[in-house]
Design a protein around this motif. Sequence first.
Motif, PDB file in Angstrom:
ATOM      1  N   UNK A  96       1.671   5.415   4.090  1.00 17.72           N
ATOM      2  CA  UNK A  96       1.452   6.929   4.631  1.00 17.72           C
ATOM      3  C   UNK A  96       0.551   6.582   6.311  1.00 17.72           C
ATOM      4  N   UNK A  97      -0.438   5.442   6.158  1.00 16.44           N
ATOM      5  CA  UNK A  97      -1.652   4.406   7.278  1.00 16.44           C
ATOM      6  C   UNK A  97      -0.787   3.545   7.599  1.00 16.44           C
ATOM      7  N   UNK A  98       0.413   2.438   7.107  1.00 13.51           N
ATOM      8  CA  UNK A  98       0.446   1.416   7.385  1.00 13.51           C
ATOM      9  C   UNK A  98      -0.734   0.534   7.646  1.00 13.51           C
ATOM     10  N   UNK A  99      -1.649   0.672   6.550  1.00  9.14           N
ATOM     11  CA  UNK A  99      -2.254  -0.560   6.511  1.00  9.14           C
ATOM     12  C   UNK A  99      -1.961  -2.285   5.641  1.00  9.14           C
ATOM     13  N   UNK A 100      -1.706  -3.276   6.190  1.00 10.03           N
ATOM     14  CA  UNK A 100      -1.532  -4.532   5.103  1.00 10.03           C
ATOM     15  C   UNK A 100      -2.954  -4.606   4.493  1.00 10.03           C
ATOM     16  N   UNK A 101      -1.911  -5.071   2.958  1.00  7.79           N
ATOM     17  CA  UNK A 101      -3.273  -5.867   1.969  1.00  7.79           C
ATOM     18  C   UNK A 101      -2.956  -6.981   1.481  1.00  7.79           C
ATOM     19  N   UNK A 102      -3.961  -8.115   1.839  1.00  3.28           N
ATOM     20  CA  UNK A 102      -3.395  -9.244   0.860  1.00  3.28           C
ATOM     21  C   UNK A 102      -4.897  -9.454   0.223  1.00  3.28           C
ATOM     22  N   UNK A 103      -4.472  -9.714  -0.969  1.00  2.00           N
ATOM     23  CA  UNK A 103      -3.069  -9.890  -2.497  1.00  2.00           C
ATOM     24  C   UNK A 103      -2.788  -8.800  -2.507  1.00  2.00           C
ATOM     25  N   UNK A 104      -1.418  -8.787  -2.861  1.00  4.85           N
ATOM     26  CA  UNK A 104      -0.397  -6.892  -3.269  1.00  4.85           C
ATOM     27  C   UNK A 104      -1.643  -6.047  -4.054  1.00  4.85           C
ATOM     28  N   UNK A 105      -1.565  -5.119  -3.061  1.00  8.63           N
ATOM     29  CA  UNK A 105      -2.833  -3.930  -3.535  1.00  8.63           C
ATOM     30  C   UNK A 105      -2.178  -2.530  -4.277  1.00  8.63           C
ATOM     31  N   UNK A 106      -2.596  -2.230  -5.465  1.00 12.61           N
ATOM     32  CA  UNK A 106      -2.075  -1.043  -5.645  1.00 12.61           C
ATOM     33  C   UNK A 106      -2.302   0.529  -4.974  1.00 12.61           C
ATOM     34  N   UNK A 107      -3.353   0.151  -4.631  1.00 14.16           N
ATOM     35  CA  UNK A 107      -3.902   1.038  -3.787  1.00 14.16           C
ATOM     36  C   UNK A 107      -4.255   1.364  -2.398  1.00 14.16           C
ATOM     37  N   UNK A 108      -3.845   1.789  -0.898  1.00 14.92           N
ATOM     38  CA  UNK A 108      -4.282   1.299   0.189  1.00 14.92           C
ATOM     39  C   UNK A 108      -6.059   1.277   1.031  1.00 14.92           C
TER      40      UNK A 108
END
Length: 145
Positions: free
Chosen positions: A26-38
């Motif tokens: 939806x908003x192109x945010x990237x998170x490390x490590x893998x996340x289920x929610x933005x």
Amino acid sequence: MQRAIAPELSTWPDERPQLLASTCDHCSATAFPVQPLCPRCSREQMTDVALPRTGTLVAWTTQGFLPGAPYLGDETPETFVPFGVGLVQLGDVVRVEGRLTENSPSNLSFGMDVELTMIPLGHDEKGDEVITFAFRPVDSKGASE
């Protein structure tokens, strides 16, 4: 035998492993490590992505004391050697905090190029070698030191 400290963090044991993250559809945010929610918009539309292997050191320090439990390193207070910890900008995607293979402040500088590598951390209760990710300096020609 070897095992990753957290298998979900990377593609190791690939020959050229990459860290794994999530990008919001939806908003192109990237998170490390893998996340289920933005982390930005809280939506559940996340897609797993492999992160770039190289980046830029944007902040760093030296860990001068033995980490507490549940640290899996083999060091004791007598054998502990300080290690570098850095914040690495991976492309224009995301910043990742991780261990550095270099611990001498004179060999680290802001803006230096670094590359993902996997290093031994210690041994688990079964005697298996535990592997974790780290970043190592890259020379100006692009070859690892």
